[in-house]
Write a protein that holds these residues in place. Sequence first.
Motif, PDB file in Angstrom:
ATOM      1  N   GLY A 131      -3.836   6.978  -4.716  1.00  0.00           N
ATOM      2  CA  GLY A 131      -5.127   6.795  -5.466  1.00  0.00           C
ATOM      3  C   GLY A 131      -5.884   7.530  -6.437  1.00  0.00           C
ATOM      4  N   MET A 132      -5.745   8.923  -6.346  1.00  0.00           N
ATOM      5  CA  MET A 132      -6.194   9.884  -7.008  1.00  0.00           C
ATOM      6  C   MET A 132      -5.714   9.562  -8.527  1.00  0.00           C
ATOM      7  SD  MET A 132      -6.140  14.022  -7.136  1.00  0.00           S
ATOM      8  CE  MET A 132      -6.931  13.925  -5.365  1.00  0.00           C
ATOM      9  N   ARG A 133      -4.279   9.414  -8.573  1.00  0.00           N
ATOM     10  CA  ARG A 133      -3.783   9.425 -10.030  1.00  0.00           C
ATOM     11  C   ARG A 133      -3.857   8.014 -10.799  1.00  0.00           C
ATOM     12  NH1 ARG A 133       0.586  11.775  -6.696  1.00  0.00           N
ATOM     13  NH2 ARG A 133       0.790  14.108  -7.171  1.00  0.00           N
ATOM     14  N   ALA A 134      -4.077   7.198  -9.736  1.00  0.00           N
ATOM     15  CA  ALA A 134      -4.218   5.605 -10.345  1.00  0.00           C
ATOM     16  C   ALA A 134      -5.869   5.406 -10.728  1.00  0.00           C
ATOM     17  CB  ALA A 134      -4.018   4.629  -9.325  1.00  0.00           C
ATOM     18  N   THR A 135      -6.817   6.250 -10.226  1.00  0.00           N
ATOM     19  CA  THR A 135      -8.098   6.285 -10.701  1.00  0.00           C
ATOM     20  C   THR A 135      -8.182   7.007 -11.885  1.00  0.00           C
ATOM     21  OG1 THR A 135      -8.581   6.049  -8.309  1.00  0.00           O
ATOM     22  CG2 THR A 135     -10.267   6.744  -9.879  1.00  0.00           C
TER      23      THR A 135
ATOM     24  N   VAL B 234      -6.336  -1.489  -8.005  1.00  0.00           N
ATOM     25  CA  VAL B 234      -6.111  -0.136  -7.776  1.00  0.00           C
ATOM     26  C   VAL B 234      -5.953  -0.206  -6.183  1.00  0.00           C
ATOM     27  CG1 VAL B 234      -6.545   2.208  -7.811  1.00  0.00           C
ATOM     28  CG2 VAL B 234      -6.895   0.609 -10.077  1.00  0.00           C
ATOM     29  N   THR B 235      -5.012   0.467  -5.725  1.00  0.00           N
ATOM     30  CA  THR B 235      -4.805   0.532  -4.097  1.00  0.00           C
ATOM     31  C   THR B 235      -5.175   1.799  -3.754  1.00  0.00           C
ATOM     32  OG1 THR B 235      -2.833  -0.769  -3.950  1.00  0.00           O
ATOM     33  CG2 THR B 235      -3.120   0.616  -2.244  1.00  0.00           C
ATOM     34  N   ALA B 236      -6.071   2.043  -2.795  1.00  0.00           N
ATOM     35  CA  ALA B 236      -6.574   3.511  -2.672  1.00  0.00           C
ATOM     36  C   ALA B 236      -7.495   3.824  -3.652  1.00  0.00           C
ATOM     37  CB  ALA B 236      -5.642   4.314  -2.020  1.00  0.00           C
ATOM     38  N   VAL B 237      -8.195   3.123  -4.320  1.00  0.00           N
ATOM     39  CA  VAL B 237      -9.085   3.704  -5.323  1.00  0.00           C
ATOM     40  C   VAL B 237      -9.954   4.609  -4.897  1.00  0.00           C
ATOM     41  CG1 VAL B 237     -10.926   1.942  -5.219  1.00  0.00           C
ATOM     42  CG2 VAL B 237     -10.510   3.076  -7.204  1.00  0.00           C
TER      43      VAL B 237
END
Length: 228
Positions: A114-118, A156-159
């Motif tokens: 989630g950190m990387r996706a955010t 986004v999963t686990a944003v």
Amino acid sequence: MREGAAHEQLRYALRSWAAHLPHRRVWLVGHRPRWAVDVEHLPTVQTGTKHENTTQAVRAACQHLDVSEVFVLANDDMFTMHPLPDGMPVLHRGTVRSVERALASRPPSDYMRGMRATRKLLKSLDHPDPLSYELHVPMPVDKIGMLAALDQAEHVTAVHKRTLYGNLAGLGGEEIQDVKIMYRAPRGYGPESPFLSTMPDSFEHGHVGAFIRDTFPGASPYETPGRR
């Protein structure tokens, strides 16, 4: 708030907010313990993952007409240890890039994904080096701004919703280290710590839990007097 838990961390978090964090009303989103009184309650169904449940809770709070337009978002394990006469400041953890680097040895997890996706989402929205607001401290939130941020992240999963909102809203703020105390040993904090946060085990069995309980021995206005 989850059903079935003892909620002793919440009891002492409420004591700390009543003593030190200026506010008008307290809203509990999710489950309300039977001992909690003089609080507003916004029930939510919590059948998803941890990240889905908390995102749903934040969205529900932002959509509720009776919640103030700017409110302080806090989890049940966040304690304010000293008075905040000017209200809750805006705090961040440094850049997401530096947090990723510091946590690089951790095994893969929804949190890290989630950190990387955010971070990638924020980069696509013209925030190439965003700040991380994923601290275990309360955070001032503007309802309209948070809802706009969540709408950007529906895919986004686990944003990391605090980080997404903080950067899109241009909050800035002061950098601090995270205050989560994960272990029973008396390290990583002291009487001067303005904020603390605990794990269930460190609160129940650790030195930090005893320290917090000793700091706030008396009932707050938000609990039934004389009952545990």
